[in-house]
Design an enzyme around this catalytic site. Structure first.
Site, PDB file in Angstrom:
ATOM      1  N   VAL A 140       6.390  -3.427   6.794  1.00 39.84           N
ATOM      2  CA  VAL A 140       6.139  -3.193   8.213  1.00 39.84           C
ATOM      3  C   VAL A 140       4.734  -3.699   8.525  1.00 39.84           C
ATOM      4  CG1 VAL A 140       6.017  -1.488  10.049  1.00 39.84           C
ATOM      5  CG2 VAL A 140       7.644  -1.178   8.191  1.00 39.84           C
ATOM      6  N   LYS A 141       4.646  -4.546   9.549  1.00 46.64           N
ATOM      7  CA  LYS A 141       3.346  -5.100   9.931  1.00 46.64           C
ATOM      8  C   LYS A 141       2.627  -4.143  10.868  1.00 46.64           C
ATOM      9  CE  LYS A 141       2.842  -9.563  10.733  1.00 46.64           C
ATOM     10  NZ  LYS A 141       3.062 -10.937  11.268  1.00 46.64           N
TER      11      LYS A 141
END
Length: 933
Positions: A140-141
């Site tokens: 997840v960025k």
């Protein structure tokens, strides 16, 4: 021959692809890169998805299939397709992930860029996306902003893989590295495993040089004495910055602190080089790959850069070369005042903005696709505007996008308006989603209502106008009572309803938010007496704790349904105030909200202003008003005619204040183009199959003459709920454009106070205060408050003088304190046409006291451009009010006189015409004579 990209992998640097596309995935493109180039990762961002989804038809089948299951918000529509791609990419990378035992093989999905400055929301969003993708090789960025750092620590502690994005400075990277270590340590302390948690710190490269080089070029061009030293730094600062970040990484993994974590299986947080495409054509296109090769790093490349490196890149460990030279470059940059710290700080801010801009573009594109596939499930809006207004609207929408108006409205950000108490009045947003009502309770009320032949709603303003629209447009279902709406003190109108019902077979709905509004209370007393004080024939809809609630409980009402104090009356149609009467006439309330949902989604916080139907309409209304087109002329096909009365109140009461606002013009018959000035905006609502050829032809002529026209197409009557919500959003946005609070009504109370004084005096003395007529010929008497400027004593001359004060941009109002019936409506329409065609001004009309709680706010608080003719008459027969000395006729006349006095004090030009015989035809003849004069 081994691919140069594969050689990078062999040198210890992972190659990731900065690109995702469904066609690329479905045709095996990613698998090919994994097999032939040793690719071990994929990154995505809103800009990448916008390019993939916004153009072409690759995603159309997915959008169509998803929306056929059920309508959804724009962000859910986007995420459904994006997550499908991310899952597919994760599955393609899974063999690499398994082979490398979780050290690589990841695909990244970004949290909403709108959350970059909010920690708690970032954590919740990351956890939601993690669960939705449900793949161990997802990253997840999360942005490495000040708010993002604590989110990263918590998410690592929760066991998520995190790609930290938007890193530019060494200090920011150090903070992120610390967050990663602290998150792992927190898991160790909890006894949780840390051996399968991966993270990368995405360090942006070329953007730094783009800014530094720009500053260098400007100074060199200006003849800076340090020109040679400055030119020597071009294209080198970003690389030097990255090399020193890698030095920090090496120091970190050599520390005792890291060794303790590594002993428990922790994987290092690798540095990832992002923004590796060159911005300056003078540089080699592989510059930011060739110069940043080193062990335990990642380089993410767009396809074009990947192709270039595959063709002519150079594989050599360059990241650890000449570190002292890198330090010297940064020292020189500091000496020369290039302000790397300031540049990187600004790049973070710009990055957040650019990512948000990309998200806006993406969601706007998805919104357009969604509308296409919804077809006639969504009411359509189009606008034909003059060039100047069109440009103003476009500019406003861009401002609204940049300032996040859609999101701020739904977030109850009062600074969108005046920064006052606006946030307290946004309960109508939840009501639009059906969240303010209990469907089970309403179904029960609807079933009980079948025992009654008729239903009578006793209310005022928002409590009555919305239910009236629903009953007249949707009608009563078979077996349900017919609904009569009474929002008046006119004895003739009350008597008409009384004659049409049998109180013993009638259900009465007393509807009042405050529970103390005079008209509903007097009507309640009257009909409670007529119904034999049968409380079980009554329902109350009111806000909690009101006087009406107390009375209803004391009198044994069948139901007391609570409203939401966070919803103003004119915004209440989709709350209990509209839905209780709807249930009584047999409307399937859950189905009604399901039919309305597409518009709620289309006006949602995730829809950028340019694609947001409600915000777009609001921008048109607001900019038109600011430009002097402040008379919104409502045109409907026959079946939608009742809608205008509800819309009148919403617009007038919301925007007409502080000398500004929109004056709605409803039920004014369309005329020839030359009858209209430059102060008009036309809104045309058409029900499919209900078109009128004459109206269509006249609208075309108006458009040809340069008049602005907004057109709304409604496929089915059941979709009228969509227009309630669209116009509520539009009105709130128009208020922001105009610069007022669209949720207060500061001038409505003044007329109530004036009325109470007169009524109280009557209760005490049995007579209203005397007044002197300007003219009284035995048929008509004319009155004007204050010190009128009418020298003539002839009724025709007085009226002619009054009409002569009309100027371009003014409007004429007919305020009729008489029974609202077909005969009177037709006579007033004829008079409006005569005045409009003679004077080329807008005309409005209202029946009193109904309009006092509706358009009366705009007449008193809006632009002082009104010329009013108030119409009264002696009630014959009159009706007594139980427990009161005053009759309904007395109250109505007091309301008319109080209204006229307040209008005059607000600078409006007013005249009261009292019909001594009650014959409106006498006024019509007098008006014709005055116009001819």
């Amino acid at each position: 021959m081994t691919s140069k990209l594969q050689q990078l992998h062999d040198a210890g640097q992972a190659v990731w692809l900065d690109f995702v596309d469904r066609k690329f995935l479905s045709e095996g493109g990613l698998k090919t890169l994994v097999a032939e180039d040793g690719l071990t990762g994929v990154t995505s961002n809103p800009s990448i998805f916008e390019k993939a989804m916004g153009s072409g038809d690759t995603y159309d089948q997915g959008f169509d299939a998803f929306l056929k299951q059920a309508d959804a918000s724009v962000v859910d529509t986007y995420e459904h397709e994006a997550i499908a791609d991310i899952k597919a990419a994760a599955d393609d990378l899974r063999p690499a992930y398994d082979k490398l035992d979780g050290r690589d093989g990841y695909v990244s999905l970004e949290v909403s860029p709108y959350l970059a400055l909010r920690t708690e929301e970032t954590v919740a969003e990351a956890q939601r996306l993690w669960a939705a993708v449900d793949r161990p090789n997802l990253m997840v960025k999360v942005p490495g902003t000040e708010a993002g750092v604590p989110a990263i620590r918590r998410l690592i502690g929760d066991g998520l893989n995190i790609n930290v994005t938007l890193l530019f400075s060494l200090s920011a990277y150090e903070a992120v590295a610390e967050a990663y270590l602290a998150g792992l340590e927190a898991r160790v302390k909890q006894g949780a495993p840390i051996d399968r948690i991966a993270s990368v710190a995405s360090f942006f490269v070329s953007r730094i040089d783009a800014q530094i080089d720009k500053a260098i070029d400007e100074r060199v061009k200006a003849g800076d004495p340090q020109a040679d030293a400055l030119k020597a730094l071009r294209g080198k600062v970003a690389i030097a910055n990255a090399k020193l970040a890698y030095v920090h990484y090496q120091q970190l993994i050599a520390s005792d602190r890291w060794h303790a974590l590594a002993a428990k299986g922790a994987m290092p947080q690798r540095l990832l080089w992002a923004s590796t495409g060159t911005k300056d054509p003078a540089y080699p296109d592989t510059l930011y790959i060739d110069t940043l090769i080193g062990p335990d790093t990642v380089n993410t490349m767009p396809p074009k850069t990947m192709d270039a490196f595959r063709d002519h890149g150079t594989v050599h460990e360059t990241l650890t070369e000449d570190v002292e030279g890198a330090r010297h470059i940064l020292a020189e940059a500091d000496r020369l005042g290039l302000d790397l710290a300031g540049v990187t700080a600004k790049l973070v801010d710009n990055g957040v903005t650019l990512f948000a801009d990309a998200a806006d573009t993406l969601l706007g594109a998805v919104a357009g696709k969604r509308e296409t596939f919804l077809g006639d499930r969504l009411n359509r809006l189009s606008a034909d505007l003059p060039a100047s207004l069109e440009e103003a609207v476009k500019a406003r929408l861009e401002t609204a996008r940049a300032e996040a108006w859609s999101r701020r409205l739904w977030a109850a950000d009062a600074t969108l308006w005046t920064g006052g108490d606006e946030a307290k009045w946004l309960g109508w947003l939840a009501a639009g989603k059906g969240e303010q009502v209990d469907s089970g309770e309403l179904a029960g009320i609807g079933e009980e209502a079948r025992a009654f032949k008729d239903a009578v709603l006793l209310g005022m303003g928002g409590s009555s106008l919305g239910p009236e629209v629903l009953s007249l447009i949707l009608g009563s279902r078979a077996g349900q009572p017919k609904l009569h709406v009474l929002d008046t003190t006119d004895p003739g109108q009350i008597g008409t309803v009384l004659a049409a019902i049998d109180p013993a077979e009638t259900l009465f709905i007393v509807s009042s938010k405050s529970g103390s509004t005079m008209e509903p209370e007097l009507l309640r007393a009257f009909f409670f007496d007529k119904a034999g004080k049968r409380g079980d024939h009554f329902i109350a809809v009111t806000d909690p704790g009101s006087n009406l609630e107390k009375t209803a409980k004391a009198d044994g009402f069948a139901h007391v349904v609570a409203g939401d104090p966070a919803i103003g009356g004119r915004y209440s149609v989709l709350s209990a105030f509209g839905m209780v009467p709807a249930a009584v006439i047999g409307v399937d309330v859950p189905a009604f909200f399901a039919a309305s949902a597409p518009m709620v989604f289309s006006c949602g916080p995730d829809v950028p202003p340019g694609a947001n139907s409600g915000v777009h309409l609001g921008a048109i209304l607001g900019e038109a008003a600011v430009a002097g087109r402040d008379k919104l002329t409502i045109v409907t096909s026959p079946a939608l005619r009742p809608f205008g009365a509800w819309l009148e109140q919403l617009l007038a009461e919301s925007t007409g204040k502080q000398g500004k606002g929109i004056v709605p013009v409803d039920l004014e018959p369309l005329g020839a183009a030359e009858s209209y000035g430059t102060d008009r905006l036309f809104a045309c609502l058409t029900l499919a199959g209900d078109e009128d050829a004459d109206t269509t032809a006249k609208l075309k002529a108006l458009a040809d003459a340069g008049q602005p026209i907004v057109s709304i197409e409604i496929a089915r009557r059941e979709l009228i709920g969509q227009e309630f919500f669209r116009w509520e959003i539009a009105t709130a946005v128009a208020g922001a454009v105009i610069g007022i609070d669209p949720f207060d009504q500061p001038d409505v109370e003044d007329a109530k106070v004036a009325t109470r004084k007169l009524v109280d005096a009557y209760e005490a003395s049995g007579a209203l205060d005397p007044e002197t007529a300007l003219v009284d010929d035995g048929t008509i008497a004319l009155y004007a408050p204050g010190d009128p400027e009418f020298a003539a004593t002839d009724a025709r001359a007085v009226l002619a003088t009054h009409l002569a004060s009309l100027r371009p941009g003014d409007y004429l109002g007919l305020l009729a304190y008489i029974e609202r019936d077909g005969e009177h409506e037709a006579a007033i329409a004829r008079m409006r046409v005569a005045i409009r065609d003679a004077k080329a001004v807008a005309t409005v009309a209202g029946f009193g006291p109904r309009f006092l709680h509706s358009t009366g706010q705009a007449y008193k608080g809006g632009p002082a451009t009104g010329v009013f003719i108030e119409i009264t008459r002696d009630a014959d027969p009159d009706l007594a009010i139980p427990g009161h000395r005053a009759t309904f006729g007395t109250v109505q006349l007091a309301q008319a006189r109080g209204d006229l006095d307040v209008l005059a004090t607000r600078g409006q030009r007013v005249l009261r015409v009292h019909l001594k015989t009650g014959d409106v035809a006498a006024l019509e003849a007098l008006l014709a004579a005055a116009l001819s004069a």
